[in-house]
Design an enzyme around this catalytic site. Sequence first.
Site, PDB file in Angstrom:
ATOM      1  N   LYS A 147      -4.627   8.941   8.598  1.00  0.00           N
ATOM      2  CA  LYS A 147      -3.362   9.558   9.032  1.00  0.00           C
ATOM      3  C   LYS A 147      -3.658  10.934   9.618  1.00  0.00           C
ATOM      4  CE  LYS A 147      -0.415   7.153   5.717  1.00  0.00           C
ATOM      5  NZ  LYS A 147       0.604   6.402   6.420  1.00  0.00           N
ATOM      6  N   LYS A 166      -8.586  -2.402   0.769  1.00  0.00           N
ATOM      7  CA  LYS A 166      -8.287  -2.256  -0.632  1.00  0.00           C
ATOM      8  C   LYS A 166      -7.447  -3.445  -1.077  1.00  0.00           C
ATOM      9  CE  LYS A 166      -4.571  -0.184  -1.986  1.00  0.00           C
ATOM     10  NZ  LYS A 166      -3.196  -0.548  -1.661  1.00  0.00           N
ATOM     11  N   HIS A 205      -5.287   5.958  -2.387  1.00  0.00           N
ATOM     12  CA  HIS A 205      -4.676   6.937  -1.476  1.00  0.00           C
ATOM     13  C   HIS A 205      -4.490   8.313  -2.112  1.00  0.00           C
ATOM     14  CE1 HIS A 205      -4.063   3.380   0.785  1.00  0.00           C
ATOM     15  NE2 HIS A 205      -2.917   3.015   0.260  1.00  0.00           N
ATOM     16  N   GLU A 238       8.227   5.875  -1.546  1.00  0.00           N
ATOM     17  CA  GLU A 238       8.642   4.849  -0.584  1.00  0.00           C
ATOM     18  C   GLU A 238      10.064   4.422  -0.905  1.00  0.00           C
ATOM     19  OE1 GLU A 238       5.289   2.074   0.751  1.00  0.00           O
ATOM     20  OE2 GLU A 238       5.001   2.242  -1.400  1.00  0.00           O
ATOM     21  N   HIS A 288      -6.373   3.600   4.396  1.00  0.00           N
ATOM     22  CA  HIS A 288      -5.723   3.997   5.648  1.00  0.00           C
ATOM     23  C   HIS A 288      -5.106   5.395   5.573  1.00  0.00           C
ATOM     24  CE1 HIS A 288      -1.992   2.482   3.788  1.00  0.00           C
ATOM     25  NE2 HIS A 288      -1.343   3.153   4.704  1.00  0.00           N
TER      26      HIS A 288
END
Length: 492
Positions: free
Chosen positions: A184, A150, A242, A218, A180
Site C-alpha cells: 500500500k 497468506k 498485516h 472494516e 499486501h
Amino acid sequence: MVSRVISLDTFDFVAFGGTGDLARRKLLPALYQRDRAGQIVGDTRIIATARAHMTSEAYRDLARTAIETHVKAGEREADTLDRFLARLEFVSVDVTGETGWDDLGLLLKPGAERVRAFYLATSPDLFGVISAKLGAHGLITPETRVVIEKPVGKSLASAKVVNDAVGQVFEEHQIYRIDHYLGKETVQNLMALRFGNALFEPIWNAAHIDHVQLTVAESIGVEGRGGYYDTAGALRDMVQNHMLQLLCLVAMEPPSSLDADAVRDEKLKILKSLKPINESNVGTLTVRGQYEAGASAQGPVPGYLEEIGAKQSANETFVALKAEIANWRWAGTPFYLRSGKRLAQRVSEIVVAFRPIPHSIFDGSAGPIQPNQLVIRLQPDEGVKLQIMIKDPGPGGMRLRAVPLDMSFAESFSGRNPDAYERLVMDVVRGNPTLFMRRDEVEAAWTWVDPILNAWASTNMLPRSYRAGTWGPSAGVALIERDGRTWHEDGI
Ligand code: BG6
C-alpha cells in the site's frame, strides 16, 4: 511530479488458482493496469491454471469480465484490454495429480531464460504440493520465483511445515511471501516519512512518544469466506501479518539501506522484542469480539453466525490488544492494536501520540494544551496529518487551539493510486523482495501470536458480542481507557 514507469523485460507469469477470487479481484486487474502503464512489454505471457477444463478463449472471457468488474470504466480502453487479453493462456492442471504438468511445461519451454513467476493463489495446503510438482516436472529455472499468499500456516508449527515444504524446492531468495499491506502506498510512505525527514527520527522513541495506535477497521462482514474465516479469526487473519508488519515499520530501527535483508533484519528484531502475552495477562491485554446483527450504511446486516450459517462459533471477528516492545527505544510506550469486521466504518490508520509538553508557560485562559499527534491514514482518504497547537488568531489574549497540518494524498498528487498488488507483482518480476516477508519474520510473528491463541483456549476466553456497525465490544474501549488514553476518532 509524475510517476515513472520502468518497463520490465519479457517474463512469464503463471497463476495457480487462476479462476479463483484473488485472481479475478486482484491479480488480473493489477496485471492489466501494469500492462496499460507500459510496464509489461513484448510477448510477456500470463498463464492461468486451475483444475477446471476450459479453453484459453473461455479464460479470456472470464478475465474480460473480471476486469470490467474490478477496473474503473475510465481506465479500460478497448485496445489496451485486447492487448492484455491476448497475453493470457489457460492450462488445466490437477495440482495433486499428474495431468496438465506436461502441457504447462510445453508452453513454458520457449523462453526458458526469462523470469518465471509462479503465483500460488490457492489454498495454503497446496503450497508444498505445487512446489514439489514444479520441481519434479523440471519447471524451476534459475530465474524462477514463487509467490505464496497468506495465511502461511495457522500456528508456528504449521507455518514451519509450509515453509519447509516450499523450501525443499525453492531457495529462500526465490520465495516471495506476500503481505499486501506492505504494497500500500501509505505504508511505504511510512518509511519515506521516517527516513526521508530529519524531523521525526530524533523524537521517535519512548521519551517523546506516549503511545501508538494501529487501527484496521472494516465495515464489511466475512463476504462468503466464512469457511476460511471461521478457522482463522481476526488475530490470525489481520494481526499476525498485516498489523504486526505495520507495527514493525513504525517501531524498527533505521535500516542501513532499503536492501531487502537490511529492512527485514530490523523488522525481525522488533518481532522478537514483543513482550509475551500468555495465560497470566491475556485477560487484561487482549479483547475478543464477535458481531451480532446490526446495521451498516446500506441497511440492516445479519450477525456473524447467520452469515456463516452456524449455530455457534467461538471465533473472533474483532480483536484489540496492547502490545509492548521490550527494547531501549520503546520501553514504556504501548502499541494498541484493534481490527475487526462489521465495524462502524472502513478505516486503517496509525496514530503516533506524542507526550505532553514538559512545562506550560501559558495561564489557564490559554485553554488545554493537547499533545501533538501524527496520524497516518492508510485508507480511505490516504494522507498524513500532524496535529499542532497554534494561537487562536485575533485579539482576546493568548488562546491556544489544536489544528492539523493536513496533507491529503488525493489533493496533493494527481493520478490514480495503484493497488498494492500492482507494485508487489512487479517487484516479484523485478526480483526485489524488500516488501515481502522472510521466513524468520513469519515464524517470529507466529511465535508471539501462538501463546495468545493458546491462552484464549486454556482460559476459555470467548468473544464478547458487539452490534454490527459499532466500534466493537465496550471492552475494546476499556482496554485503552483504563490506561487514561482514548482511541483516536478524529474524522472517523
Ligand atoms: C485480507 C484478509 O488479508 O485483508 C481479509 O484476509 C481482509 O479478511 C483484507 O478483508 C483487508 O484488506 P484491505 O486491503 O481491504 O484493507
